[in-house]
Write an enzyme that holds these catalytic residues in place. Structure first.
Site, PDB file in Angstrom:
ATOM      1  N   LYS A 108       0.860  -1.192   0.000  1.00  0.00           N
ATOM      2  CA  LYS A 108       0.000   0.000   0.000  1.00  0.00           C
ATOM      3  C   LYS A 108       0.886   1.227   0.000  1.00  0.00           C
ATOM      4  O   LYS A 108       1.992   1.194   0.536  1.00  0.00           O
ATOM      5  CB  LYS A 108      -0.879   0.022   1.262  1.00  0.00           C
ATOM      6  CG  LYS A 108      -2.115   0.866   1.125  1.00  0.00           C
ATOM      7  CD  LYS A 108      -3.152   0.120   0.320  1.00  0.00           C
ATOM      8  CE  LYS A 108      -4.504   0.733   0.366  1.00  0.00           C
ATOM      9  NZ  LYS A 108      -5.527  -0.249  -0.022  1.00  0.00           N
TER      10      LYS A 108
HETATM   11  N1  GLU Z   1      -7.258  -0.059  -3.246  1.00  0.00           N
HETATM   12  C1  GLU Z   1      -7.994  -1.257  -3.525  1.00  0.00           C
HETATM   13  C2  GLU Z   1      -8.022  -2.155  -2.315  1.00  0.00           C
HETATM   14  O1  GLU Z   1      -7.849  -1.715  -1.200  1.00  0.00           O
HETATM   15  C3  GLU Z   1      -7.529  -1.953  -4.796  1.00  0.00           C
HETATM   16  C4  GLU Z   1      -6.100  -2.400  -4.788  1.00  0.00           C
HETATM   17  C5  GLU Z   1      -5.631  -2.915  -6.141  1.00  0.00           C
HETATM   18  O2  GLU Z   1      -6.421  -3.032  -7.060  1.00  0.00           O
HETATM   19  O3  GLU Z   1      -4.426  -3.214  -6.223  1.00  0.00           O
HETATM   20  O4  GLU Z   1      -8.296  -3.315  -2.393  1.00  0.00           O
END
Ligand code: GLU
Length: 433
Positions: free
Chosen positions: A123
């Site tokens: 993240k």
């Molecule tokens: N931000 C989204 C999540 O928390 C998608 C992450 C992604 O597609 O890599 O799952």
């Protein structure tokens, strides 16, 4: 209706404390501890899986439109890349912290494992308030953040995506910056891109669509008919608004919606298309005329069949959990329930579809996007939606089975599946030394 019984276990590890207001990493670890205990995870593996692989803090100096230089702070945490390249979104928020990003990165690891997607978890974030930035400033921040992280990102290493306050345009800038430095167009370095740049059909709606699918699956288990079932949705961004719209299409009555500006209630059901139109025009829900305004905290405690928290972390707490009346909670957001509130919801017989399953539709279609970019062949929307639905249902069933087998909640069932999978893969790969 105590269908999903949580049985306290004797912990062999030093248990992570469960205060009421936790930092999100502790909240994640509190659940991890319980699942690890059930799996009798050996202490070495426990410590390995708990520790993020990389935590990077970058400084982002930007010349603002008024000529002044401002310094922003950016983060990227790779929690784990045992199952494959790490995957996870980037959020822009003024109050984001490294601890929050650490938790969100770990949730991505468990989410990908629950969904059987060959990715690890990561993240990223930039501490900034996008509502106070111009497009030019936003672009500069995004490009400098990407340039600072060139040795982390890569289609085979770490693949970002949108999250809170980031969108397709921001993904396009990331893709372009990375490609400029690599001297070749590299679409698969990021997902959630515009269609014209190698994005995937259905990606924008995928998280909300996944929420709809698992909510219907949970309703089948509790024998609640979608037609006329009442739903309250907290958060009206990319997840909440799509989930509300799709559940409405399935015949549900969306009695309440909210965003940071206001909450609305209509016993007869809110016209979701009108609310979406309103937000497209005015940016925020405040002032919406199709329903009655209610206090923000009321939404979570409304009489309804399904509650979809699709905003931010730690919304359901020990304070409000005793007053929650929903039969099903579908966690559209990451970490919306404090760990300390879990036992209260169990006691009340609420069926909680945990975040690492409920909101996994987004990363699932991100995976489809990455696959399509790499093979250079793009699927139809119908194929994408069918595959997404199948994978969501399969993972729901696997989590449900694990929960029954271990006599735990769906949440702990999901953690058990995820931790078991990552730990087994780690054992086969071995520790390089
Ligand atoms: N931000 C989204 C999540 O928390 C998608 C992450 C992604 O597609 O890599 O799952």
């Amino acid at each position: 209706m105590r269908q999903h019984i949580f049985e306290p276990t004797i912990l062999h590890h030093e248990p992570t404390p469960i205060p009421d207001k936790q930092n999100p990493f502790e909240s994640m670890m509190a659940r991890f501890d319980v699942a690890a205990e059930m799996l009798e995870l050996e202490p070495g593996l426990y410590n390995y899986l708990k520790s993020p692989t990389k935590q990077v803090i970058v400084s982002i100096p930007i010349q603002m439109d008024n000529g002044a230089i401002d310094i922003f702070e950016g983060y990227r945490v790779v929690h784990n890349d045992i199952l494959g390249p790490s995957k996870g979104g980037i959020r822009y928020a003024p109050d984001v912290t490294l601890e929050e990003v650490k938790a969100l990165a770990a949730w991505m690891t468990w989410k990908c494992a629950v969904m059987n997607i060959p990715f690890g978890g990561a993240k990223g974030a930039v501490k900034c308030d996008p509502s106070k930035l111009t497009q030019i400033e936003l672009e500069k921040i995004t490009r400098r953040y990407t340039a600072n992280l060139l040795d982390i990102f890569g289609p085979d290493r770490d693949i970002p995506a949108p999250d809170l306050n980031t969108n397709e345009q921001i993904m396009a800038w990331i893709m372009d910056t990375y490609s400029m430095h690599m001297k070749k167009t590299e679409t698969a370095v990021v997902t959630g891109k515009p269609l014209i740049l190698g994005g995937s059909l259905g990606r924008r709606e995928a998280t909300g669509r996944g929420c709809m699918v698992v909510t219907l699956t949970a309703m089948e288990k509790l024998r609640i008919k979608p037609r006329g079932a009442t739903v309250a949705v907290q958060g009206f961004g990319n997840v909440g608004s799509v989930a509300a719209n799709l559940l409405h299409e399935q015949g549900c009555k969306i009695v309440s919606i909210s965003d940071i500006s206001a909450s609305y209630y209509n016993v007869k059901g809110i016209n979701i298309s009108r609310a979406i139109e309103w937000v497209n025009k005015h940016k925020l829900l405040d002032g919406f005329t199709g329903a009655e305004k209610i206090p923000q905290e009321t939404l979570l405690e409304l009489e309804c069949d399904v509650l979809v928290p699709a905003a931010r972390e730690e919304q359901i707490t020990v304070q409000n959990a005793p007053r929650i009346k929903a039969k099903i909670i579908c966690e559209g957001a990451n970490g919306p329930t404090a760990a300390a509130a879990d036992p209260i919801l169990v006691e009340k017989g609420v069926l909680v579809i945990p975040d690492i399953l409920a909101n996994a539709g987004g990363v699932t279609v991100s995976y489809f996007e990455w696959v399509q970019d790499r093979i250079g062949y793009f699927w139809t929307l119908d194929r994408i939606n069918r595959r997404l639905e199948r994978m969501m249902r399969q993972s729901f069933d696997a989590v449900y089975e694990a929960a029954q087998k271990y006599k735990v909640t769906l949440r702990i069932g999901a953690y058990i599946i995820a931790i078991d999978k990552v730990a087994k893969t780690l054992k086969v790969r071995g520790i390089y030394a």
